[in-house]
Design a protein around this motif. Structure first.
Motif, short mmCIF file in Angstrom:
data_model
loop_
_atom_site.label_atom_id
_atom_site.label_comp_id
_atom_site.label_asym_id
_atom_site.label_seq_id
_atom_site.Cartn_x
_atom_site.Cartn_y
_atom_site.Cartn_z
N GLY A 6 19.98 33.89 60.07
CA GLY A 6 19.48 34.80 59.05
C GLY A 6 20.52 35.28 58.06
O GLY A 6 20.26 36.21 57.29
N LEU A 7 21.70 34.63 58.02
CA LEU A 7 22.80 35.13 57.19
C LEU A 7 22.47 35.07 55.71
O LEU A 7 22.82 35.98 54.94
CB LEU A 7 24.08 34.35 57.49
N SER A 8 21.80 34.02 55.25
CA SER A 8 21.52 33.91 53.82
C SER A 8 20.64 35.07 53.34
O SER A 8 20.85 35.59 52.24
CB SER A 8 20.85 32.57 53.51
N SER A 9 19.69 35.51 54.18
CA SER A 9 18.85 36.64 53.80
C SER A 9 19.65 37.94 53.76
O SER A 9 19.52 38.75 52.84
CB SER A 9 17.68 36.78 54.79
N ARG A 10 20.50 38.13 54.75
CA ARG A 10 21.32 39.34 54.77
C ARG A 10 22.33 39.34 53.63
O ARG A 10 22.65 40.39 53.07
CB ARG A 10 22.03 39.49 56.12
N TYR A 11 22.84 38.16 53.28
CA TYR A 11 23.85 38.08 52.22
C TYR A 11 23.27 38.53 50.88
O TYR A 11 23.94 39.23 50.11
CB TYR A 11 24.39 36.65 52.12
N ASP A 12 22.05 38.14 50.61
CA ASP A 12 21.38 38.58 49.38
C ASP A 12 21.34 40.10 49.32
O ASP A 12 21.64 40.72 48.29
CB ASP A 12 19.97 37.99 49.36
N ARG A 13 20.97 40.73 50.42
CA ARG A 13 20.89 42.19 50.46
C ARG A 13 22.29 42.82 50.43
O ARG A 13 22.49 43.89 49.86
CB ARG A 13 20.13 42.63 51.71
N TYR A 14 23.25 42.17 51.05
CA TYR A 14 24.63 42.64 51.03
C TYR A 14 25.15 42.70 49.59
O TYR A 14 25.77 43.70 49.18
CB TYR A 14 25.49 41.70 51.87
N LEU A 15 24.92 41.64 48.80
CA LEU A 15 25.39 41.63 47.42
C LEU A 15 24.79 42.78 46.62
O LEU A 15 25.51 43.46 45.86
CB LEU A 15 25.03 40.30 46.76
N ALA A 16 23.50 43.02 46.79
CA ALA A 16 22.84 44.10 46.05
C ALA A 16 23.40 45.46 46.45
O ALA A 16 23.67 46.31 45.60
CB ALA A 16 21.34 44.05 46.29
N ALA A 17 23.60 45.67 47.77
CA ALA A 17 24.13 46.94 48.24
C ALA A 17 25.56 47.16 47.76
O ALA A 17 25.93 48.25 47.32
CB ALA A 17 24.07 47.00 49.77
N MET A 18 26.37 46.10 47.82
CA MET A 18 27.76 46.24 47.41
C MET A 18 27.89 46.43 45.91
O MET A 18 28.82 47.08 45.44
CB MET A 18 28.57 45.03 47.88
N HIS A 19 26.95 45.88 45.14
CA HIS A 19 26.98 46.16 43.71
C HIS A 19 26.81 47.65 43.47
O HIS A 19 27.52 48.25 42.65
CB HIS A 19 25.90 45.38 42.97
N GLY A 20 25.87 48.27 44.18
CA GLY A 20 25.68 49.70 44.03
C GLY A 20 26.93 50.49 44.36
O GLY A 20 27.22 51.53 43.73
N LEU A 21 27.70 50.00 45.32
CA LEU A 21 28.92 50.70 45.73
C LEU A 21 30.08 50.40 44.78
O LEU A 21 30.78 51.32 44.32
CB LEU A 21 29.28 50.27 47.16
N ILE A 22 30.28 49.13 44.47
CA ILE A 22 31.46 48.74 43.69
C ILE A 22 31.35 49.16 42.23
O ILE A 22 32.36 49.42 41.58
CB ILE A 22 31.70 47.22 43.85
N ARG A 23 30.12 49.29 41.73
CA ARG A 23 30.00 49.76 40.35
C ARG A 23 30.55 51.18 40.20
O ARG A 23 30.88 51.61 39.08
CB ARG A 23 28.54 49.72 39.91
N ALA A 24 30.68 51.92 41.30
CA ALA A 24 31.21 53.27 41.26
C ALA A 24 32.73 53.31 41.35
O ALA A 24 33.33 54.38 41.12
CB ALA A 24 30.62 54.11 42.40
N SER A 25 33.38 52.19 41.66
CA SER A 25 34.83 52.21 41.94
C SER A 25 35.64 52.70 40.75
O SER A 25 36.45 53.62 40.86
CB SER A 25 35.30 50.81 42.36
N VAL A 26 35.48 52.05 39.60
CA VAL A 26 36.27 52.44 38.42
C VAL A 26 35.91 53.86 37.96
O VAL A 26 36.82 54.67 37.72
CB VAL A 26 36.11 51.40 37.29
#
Length: 207
Positions: A6-26
């Motif tokens: 099931g990694l490919s399904s989780r990876y899709d969700r991981y990318l979306a979640a991390m975008h929400g987090l990383i967009r706040a870094s700068v």
């Protein structure tokens, strides 16, 4: 999180979640640098912290765009991910930093950065994800952070070793780090639960 099933399904969700987090870094680092400027020369931590933040802002700038490109390469709707309201889990992770920077001391942000960069993707992770059927074009963020974050972590710990942190400021860094660990565990559990709901026959473990 990274087991093959099931990694490919989780990876899709991981990318979306991390975008929400990383967009706040700068923005977080810019806010912390601004707060340091207001503290002024009377605060012995402010000047070295500002120098670190200004350099690290340029190192991290644009990494949220990497994630959107990975989402598009995976066949996802990058614009929809960009425009979607981030989850409460992500908001709690980043939002606590805004609070502590504003209402306590910007040095707290170093605990957050230390956990995120100290737990960067391992060098072997991109190959494992690719083996699950994820195209190479969707792995830029994982490969990039595996290469960069080791050096970033070393620079951060060198800064922490050199800062004149009194016990309250050291406590602020530690509390921020522990909160970030707790939030990341919750975030990965959230990703696992969402993937399980999409594929109910798959048993989902969160570690």
């Amino acid at each position: 999180m990274w087991r093959p099933q099931g990694l490919s399904s989780r990876y899709d969700r991981y990318l979306a979640a991390m975008h929400g987090l990383i967009r706040a870094s700068v923005p977080l680092m810019e806010h912390a640098a601004g707060r340091c400027a207001r503290l002024g020369p009377s605060d012995p931590v402010a000047a070295p912290l500002t120098a670190y933040l200004r350099a690290h802002i340029e190192e991290e700038r644009g990494h949220d765009a990497w994630l959107l490109a990975d989402i598009a390469a995976l066949g996802g709707d990058a614009a929809a991910v960009r425009d979607r309201q981030p989850s409460p889990v992500v908001a709690r992770l980043a939002g606590a930093q805004y609070y502590w920077i504003t209402h306590h001391h910007p040095v707290a942000l170093l605990g957050y950065i230390a956990v995120l960069e100290g737990n960067a993707p391992a060098p072997w992770l991109a190959d494992r994800i690719a083996a699950a059927g994820v195209p190479a074009a969707a792995l830029r963020t994982v490969r990039g952070h595996a290469e960069l974050d080791g050096g970033h972590t070393a620079a951060l710990f060198a800064l922490l070793d050199g800062l004149p942190l009194d016990p309250p400021l050291l406590h602020a860094v530690v509390m921020s780090a522990l909160h970030t660990v707790d939030g990341l565990v919750e975030l990965f559990a959230h990703i696992g639960r969402a993937a399980q709901q999409e594929h109910p026959r798959e048993r989902t473990h969160t570690s």
